[in-house]
Write a protein that holds these residues in place. Sequence first.
Motif: not given
Length: 527
Positions: A376-393
Amino acid sequence: MGEGKEKHSDSMILPTIPSNDDYAADPEVWDLIVVGAGVAGAALAYRQGQDHRRVLLLERDFSQPDRIVGELLQPGGYLMLKKLGLEDTTDGIDSVKVHGYAIYKDGKYAAVRYPTEGYSADVAGRSFHHGRFVQKLRLRAASQQSVTCREATVRKLINDVGEDWSEGQPVSGVKYKAADGSIREARAHLSVVCDGMYSNFRKPLTESADVVHPSFFVGLLLRNVALPYANHGHVVLAEPSPVLFYPISPTEVRCLVDVPGPKLPADLPGYLRSIVAPQVPPELQQAFLTAIDNEAIRSMQNKQVSCQPMHQPGALLLGDAFNMRHPLTGGGMTVALSDTRLLCEMLQPLPSFEDAIATARSTAEFYTKRKPVSATINTLANALYKVFCVTGSDAHEEMRQACFDYLAKGGACSSGPVSLLSGLNPSPSMLVMHFFSVALFGVGRLLRPRPTFRGLYMCIALLIVASRIILPIIWVEGLRAVFFPSLAPKPLNNVKRVESLRSMGSMGGSTASALASSASKGLSKVR
C-alpha cells in the motif's frame, strides 16, 4: 556535492556508540547477528535484546549519520515505534510534530490533516534530523545488556563449516573486517541483513531485484522561516516534478527539490534559481533563494527497489536492503518499522533460534504477511510521484488537477487518502478505490456542463493514464501477495530442500556437493 562526511551539517551531535571489540567475551554462536544499524537494524537489535537474545549488531560507522532523507516519520510509523517500545527516541532531538500536508498548485492550497481521531494525543507525524533519530535508536539498542555493538564491515555470509555461503545451504553467520583490519567470523543461529539502499547482500539473497533510479532529491536547509501551514509538510506541484518543504526542527525547514532523470543539471544553483524558485510559494521564495546562496546544496539519488526474495534458513533481508519506494510520501521508515515489528512477533514465541529450520518455518510467511502494508505504501508513493510529475500530456494534467481538487474537497475525499499516506490505514483495496475515484472525479468534471466529443475523448484518455500508472506498480508488487496474501506462494520448499540436504550431510563430500548444487538450482522463491 552529495552526502559527504567532510563537515557534518547538523549542529546537534549525539554521542558515538563505542565499538565493543572484546572478542574474548563473544559467545561461540550468537542468537542473532544484525548487519547494519540503521532504523530497522537498531530497532530489531533493541527489541531482541529486550527478549534476552544474544545479539551482535554490526555497523560500518557508529558515528551520527548525515543524510537529507529519512527525516519525516508518518503517524503509522510512530505507532510502530510505540509498539516496539521506542517512542521516546523522537524526544530530545528537537523533533517537530506533523499533523498533515498542505498541497500547493497554481497559487492555491489544499490542506489535509491526518485522521488521528481515536488515537492517543501523542500520535502524529514526527520530523527531525535523520541522524539524530538513528543515533537515538542505536543508543537504545546499545543500552541492552545482551546486545553487542561493533564497528565492522561485513564481507560475506558463511555456511555451517565456516566457508563462503552459497545458495542451497543454511546461513550460519558472517565474515567481517574488524576495526583493527583483521578478518573475523561470527557464527549465529539467525542473521538479519539490513545494510541499507546500497546493500551488498541484496543480490545473493534474492532471485531478482528490480532497481530503478527515477530522480534525484536536491536538499536545501531553510532557516528561521515560517511555513504557510504550521506543523504540516508542504508539497508544491511544480514543473517538472514536486518540491517538498517540511520542518526538521523548530527553526529549520528542509526543502527537497525532485529533479527527474539520470543526471543532475550541470548548473544546479542556476536551475534552482531560474526553474524552481518562481514556482515556490511566495511566502518561501526569499528563504529558498537565501538557502541557495548561503547553504550547502546536497543531493541524493532516489531508488525504487522491489525484490523477489528467497526465504533462506539462517538469513532474512530487512529494510531498504530489500524494499524501497519513491521517498515523496516519507513512507520508508514506516515500512521498515512495520516489518521489524512483524518479524519480532514471529520470532517471539521461539525459545531459541538454534534450529535454523524451525526458525525458518516460523518466519516462512514474513515476506507475504508484510505485503498488504508495504505494498500500500509503496504503490501510493510510486503512483503519486507519477501523477504529480508533468509529462506534457493533456490527459495526465487532467489527472494531476483532479488529484489536487479531490483532496481539496475535504471530508472522505481527503481523510481516506491521507489515512493511507499516514500509514494509519494501509489498505490496498482502499488505495485502489481512492485512486480510481480521483480518475472518475476528473471524468465527471470533463463531462460538465454537458458532454462534448473532446470531453469524451479526454475521459477515455484520463482513465487510460490512471490505469497505466497504478496497474504496473501493483503487478510488480504481486497481485496475489497484495490482495490475497493467504493465496500467495510460500517459500516452504526452500526450507524442505535445505532440511533434506542437511539430513544427508553424512554422505561423501562429492555427493553432498552435487545435492547442494541440485537444491540450489531448484529452490523455490516467492514474490
